[in-house]
Write a protein that holds these residues in place. Structure first.
Motif, PDB file in Angstrom:
ATOM      1  N   ASP A   1      35.099  71.323  72.217  1.00 37.80           N
ATOM      2  CA  ASP A   1      36.276  70.454  72.355  1.00 37.80           C
ATOM      3  C   ASP A   1      36.168  69.264  71.409  1.00 37.80           C
ATOM      4  O   ASP A   1      37.166  68.794  70.859  1.00 37.80           O
ATOM      5  CB  ASP A   1      36.418  69.954  73.795  1.00 37.80           C
ATOM      6  CG  ASP A   1      36.709  71.077  74.778  1.00 37.80           C
ATOM      7  OD1 ASP A   1      37.291  72.091  74.341  1.00 37.80           O
ATOM      8  OD2 ASP A   1      36.359  70.946  75.955  1.00 37.80           O
ATOM      9  N   LEU A   2      34.945  68.777  71.229  1.00 39.49           N
ATOM     10  CA  LEU A   2      34.704  67.655  70.327  1.00 39.49           C
ATOM     11  C   LEU A   2      35.003  68.054  68.883  1.00 39.49           C
ATOM     12  O   LEU A   2      35.683  67.324  68.153  1.00 39.49           O
ATOM     13  CB  LEU A   2      33.257  67.184  70.471  1.00 39.49           C
ATOM     14  CG  LEU A   2      32.813  65.937  69.726  1.00 39.49           C
ATOM     15  CD1 LEU A   2      33.704  64.759  70.057  1.00 39.49           C
ATOM     16  CD2 LEU A   2      31.362  65.626  70.070  1.00 39.49           C
ATOM     17  N   ASP A   3      34.530  69.230  68.478  1.00 37.70           N
ATOM     18  CA  ASP A   3      34.828  69.723  67.127  1.00 37.70           C
ATOM     19  C   ASP A   3      36.324  69.973  66.956  1.00 37.70           C
ATOM     20  O   ASP A   3      36.886  69.711  65.891  1.00 37.70           O
ATOM     21  CB  ASP A   3      34.058  71.024  66.854  1.00 37.70           C
ATOM     22  CG  ASP A   3      32.571  70.796  66.665  1.00 37.70           C
ATOM     23  OD1 ASP A   3      32.190  69.648  66.369  1.00 37.70           O
ATOM     24  OD2 ASP A   3      31.796  71.753  66.824  1.00 37.70           O
ATOM     25  N   ASP A   4      36.969  70.486  68.014  1.00 38.76           N
ATOM     26  CA  ASP A   4      38.417  70.732  67.952  1.00 38.76           C
ATOM     27  C   ASP A   4      39.180  69.432  67.703  1.00 38.76           C
ATOM     28  O   ASP A   4      40.049  69.368  66.835  1.00 38.76           O
ATOM     29  CB  ASP A   4      38.916  71.355  69.262  1.00 38.76           C
ATOM     30  CG  ASP A   4      38.449  72.788  69.448  1.00 38.76           C
ATOM     31  OD1 ASP A   4      38.017  73.402  68.452  1.00 38.76           O
ATOM     32  OD2 ASP A   4      38.511  73.286  70.581  1.00 38.76           O
ATOM     33  N   PHE A   5      38.829  68.395  68.477  1.00 37.72           N
ATOM     34  CA  PHE A   5      39.551  67.135  68.393  1.00 37.72           C
ATOM     35  C   PHE A   5      39.347  66.457  67.044  1.00 37.72           C
ATOM     36  O   PHE A   5      40.281  65.877  66.474  1.00 37.72           O
ATOM     37  CB  PHE A   5      39.099  66.197  69.512  1.00 37.72           C
ATOM     38  CG  PHE A   5      39.842  64.880  69.552  1.00 37.72           C
ATOM     39  CD1 PHE A   5      41.095  64.788  70.127  1.00 37.72           C
ATOM     40  CD2 PHE A   5      39.287  63.745  68.988  1.00 37.72           C
ATOM     41  CE1 PHE A   5      41.791  63.585  70.156  1.00 37.72           C
ATOM     42  CE2 PHE A   5      39.968  62.536  69.005  1.00 37.72           C
ATOM     43  CZ  PHE A   5      41.227  62.458  69.593  1.00 37.72           C
TER      44      PHE A   5
ATOM     45  N   PRO B   1      41.180  74.165  67.025  1.00 36.67           N
ATOM     46  CA  PRO B   1      41.158  72.955  66.181  1.00 36.67           C
ATOM     47  C   PRO B   1      42.520  72.307  66.035  1.00 36.67           C
ATOM     48  O   PRO B   1      43.546  72.976  65.989  1.00 36.67           O
ATOM     49  CB  PRO B   1      40.661  73.492  64.827  1.00 36.67           C
ATOM     50  CG  PRO B   1      41.036  74.936  64.826  1.00 36.67           C
ATOM     51  CD  PRO B   1      40.899  75.387  66.245  1.00 36.67           C
ATOM     52  N   ARG B   2      42.477  70.986  65.959  1.00 35.83           N
ATOM     53  CA  ARG B   2      43.696  70.211  65.700  1.00 35.83           C
ATOM     54  C   ARG B   2      43.765  69.939  64.197  1.00 35.83           C
ATOM     55  O   ARG B   2      42.830  69.378  63.627  1.00 35.83           O
ATOM     56  CB  ARG B   2      43.671  68.892  66.478  1.00 35.83           C
ATOM     57  CG  ARG B   2      43.627  69.060  67.992  1.00 35.83           C
ATOM     58  CD  ARG B   2      43.786  67.713  68.671  1.00 35.83           C
ATOM     59  NE  ARG B   2      43.765  67.824  70.118  1.00 35.83           N
ATOM     60  CZ  ARG B   2      44.092  66.832  70.955  1.00 35.83           C
ATOM     61  NH1 ARG B   2      44.444  65.646  70.448  1.00 35.83           N
ATOM     62  NH2 ARG B   2      44.056  67.004  72.251  1.00 35.83           N
TER      63      ARG B   2
ATOM     64  N   LYS C   1      49.490  71.020  59.473  1.00 37.39           N
ATOM     65  CA  LYS C   1      49.872  72.142  58.611  1.00 37.39           C
ATOM     66  C   LYS C   1      50.184  71.673  57.201  1.00 37.39           C
ATOM     67  O   LYS C   1      49.928  72.390  56.225  1.00 37.39           O
ATOM     68  CB  LYS C   1      51.086  72.850  59.209  1.00 37.39           C
ATOM     69  CG  LYS C   1      51.589  74.030  58.396  1.00 37.39           C
ATOM     70  CD  LYS C   1      52.785  74.680  59.059  1.00 37.39           C
ATOM     71  CE  LYS C   1      53.364  75.785  58.187  1.00 37.39           C
ATOM     72  NZ  LYS C   1      54.546  76.424  58.802  1.00 37.39           N
ATOM     73  N   THR C   2      50.711  70.473  57.062  1.00 40.87           N
ATOM     74  CA  THR C   2      51.088  69.978  55.730  1.00 40.87           C
ATOM     75  C   THR C   2      49.979  69.148  55.092  1.00 40.87           C
ATOM     76  O   THR C   2      49.553  69.434  53.969  1.00 40.87           O
ATOM     77  CB  THR C   2      52.369  69.130  55.824  1.00 40.87           C
ATOM     78  OG1 THR C   2      52.186  68.076  56.801  1.00 40.87           O
ATOM     79  CG2 THR C   2      53.544  70.000  56.247  1.00 40.87           C
ATOM     80  N   GLU C   3      49.442  68.162  55.800  1.00 46.23           N
ATOM     81  CA  GLU C   3      48.483  67.238  55.202  1.00 46.23           C
ATOM     82  C   GLU C   3      47.114  67.871  54.969  1.00 46.23           C
ATOM     83  O   GLU C   3      46.376  67.455  54.064  1.00 46.23           O
ATOM     84  CB  GLU C   3      48.340  65.997  56.092  1.00 46.23           C
ATOM     85  CG  GLU C   3      49.621  65.185  56.201  1.00 46.23           C
ATOM     86  CD  GLU C   3      49.510  64.067  57.219  1.00 46.23           C
ATOM     87  OE1 GLU C   3      48.381  63.659  57.508  1.00 46.23           O
ATOM     88  OE2 GLU C   3      50.555  63.631  57.735  1.00 46.23           O
ATOM     89  N   ASP C   4      46.749  68.870  55.773  1.00 47.07           N
ATOM     90  CA  ASP C   4      45.429  69.483  55.638  1.00 47.07           C
ATOM     91  C   ASP C   4      45.470  70.805  54.879  1.00 47.07           C
ATOM     92  O   ASP C   4      44.439  71.463  54.729  1.00 47.07           O
ATOM     93  CB  ASP C   4      44.821  69.731  57.029  1.00 47.07           C
ATOM     94  CG  ASP C   4      44.669  68.448  57.833  1.00 47.07           C
ATOM     95  OD1 ASP C   4      44.530  67.380  57.206  1.00 47.07           O
ATOM     96  OD2 ASP C   4      44.700  68.516  59.071  1.00 47.07           O
TER      97      ASP C   4
END
Length: 412
Positions: free
Chosen positions: A4-8, A28-29, A32-35
């Motif tokens: 969850d920590l890696d996802d956030f 993962p959070r 779509k555009t900036e990353d």
């Protein structure tokens, strides 16, 4: 729960280029555009691309040419089917009675499946070069980038591949017809090229399943969970502050030894493990003098204070300090972690302010515990004390009270 920590913290982990270990996000959070461009970099070192290149190195005979024609003009020499009309015109215009125009048969690599193959290889080569420029040779990503670049270099030197690259316009993406031909080819090479291309397409479309599968193979993060938790706190603070002030949020690369900000929100900046230029060593308290004396007697240098997170205005004024405490024993460790965090945040604060200004700074600062039991919390947040919360609050965005205090200080 560390997944969850890696996802956030995924968006910052994508920009983390220091010594690292493999991260294992589950959900993962990301933006779509900036990353997207960084996600493309990860695609270039992902399994679909490496599978294609490795297969090509060991099965170069699968690069298939087709029988094509090239129109040639010669003098009394015919190497193919004569074009009577063009021959008559050429003789009339040139005055040479023996001039001949003919279609000479030859092997070409301009077929649809080769277009898919060449496009994937050329795109990978470009992305690997950009990725290396972005992360530098000291990053732990460098090894996989270098390995990928060597593999691409070997592939590009294969004569049939080099010929296909020479004949194919890789600036244009393959047509739907070319993709169908590659996907249905009897040659495994072209089916792998299609799979790599479709993988990139799904990543660009924001397909979560494809992105998760890729990042679980390629994403790196800090060596320790407590470092990732600190980055999660930075991201949570930045997001809440950006939402409250309506200022754009920009995530910045995290390089080895860099003293630069990791996040920018409008004209404000967030620093991680950095005192910033606003810090000045406070006068040592009596207990600190004694501790320093003992350490000096044993030949041990006193450690330097480095706040976990500092939110700074454009003029260098400190808006808030954040202190994160990660621990694994959730039922017993939170109290000792809270005590340690409180002592540290006060000590850090003394390097930025004194008197009433120090109390004001602390009131808009933040203590983040890995776990802070709801039943142990005060009935309401204390207006003149640091805001205390835990990782669940970061996930759920429960930083409204803190962001209100920080936004008011930023507006002054």
């Amino acid at each position: 729960m560390t997944s969850d920590l890696d996802d956030f913290a995924t968006r910052l982990l994508l920009r983390y280029f220091r010594s690292a270990r493999s991260a294992k996000p589950v959900d993962p959070r990301f933006s779509k555009t900036e990353d997207l461009e960084i996600l493309r970099y990860h695609w270039a070192v992902s399994r679909p691309v490496s599978d294609l290149c490795n297969h090509l190195v060991h099965n170069r005979h699968e690069v298939q040419s087709a029988l094509g024609e090239i129109v040639r003009t010669d003098d009394a020499m015919v190497r193919g089917r004569i074009d009577a009309r063009k021959t008559v015109v050429a003789r009339a215009l040139s005055g040479h009675p023996t001039r001949v125009v003919f279609a000479q048969p030859m092997r070409v690599y301009t077929s649809g499946p080769n277009h898919v193959l060449v496009w994937v290889l050329q795109r990978t080569n470009i992305l690997l070069s950009r990725f290396m420029e972005e992360v530098g040779t000291t990053s732990d990503y460098a090894n996989s980038i270098i390995d990928g670049a060597k593999l691409i270099g070997t592939v590009r030197r294969i004569s049939s591949v080099a010929q296909a690259m020479h004949e194919t316009d890789a600036s244009q993406r393959p047509s739907p017809q070319s993709l169908v031909q590659a996907a249905s080819s009897r040659k495994k090479l072209y089916r792998l090229a299609y799979s790599a291309f479709r993988s990139l397409q799904r990543i660009e479309d924001g397909d979560p399943e494809t992105i998760v599968e890729m990042l679980r193979e390629t994403l790196l993060g800090p060596l320790h969970d407590w470092q990732t938790f600190e980055l999660a706190l930075a991201l949570g603070m930045a997001t809440a502050f950006s939402d409250k002030t309506s200022q754009p949020l920009r995530l910045l690369p995290i390089y080895p030894g860099s003293a630069k900000a990791v996040i920018q929100i409008g004209t404000c900046r967030i620093y991680w493990q950095n005192r910033t230029s606003s810090y000045s060593e406070p006068e040592a308290e009596p207990s600190e003098v004694i501790v320093d004396g003992i350490l000096t007697a044993y030949g041990i240098a006193a450690g330097s204070d480095r706040p976990d997170i500092v939110l700074v205005k454009e003029d260098g004024a400190i808006i808030a300090i954040g202190e994160a405490k990660f621990f694994t024993n959730e039922m017993e460790s939170w109290r000792s972690a809270f005590r340690e965090a409180t002592a540290q945040i006060v000590r850090y604060g003394r390097g930025y302010a004194s008197g009433s200004a120090l109390h004001e700074l602390l009131s808009r600062s933040l203590i983040a515990l890995w776990h802070y039991p709801k039943e142990e919390r005060p009935n309401s947040l204390l207006a003149d004390k640091p805001v205390a919360l835990d990782f669940v609050d970061l996930i759920e965005g429960n930083l409204h009270e803190w962001s209100d205090r920080a936004a008011k200080a930023a507006a002054i």
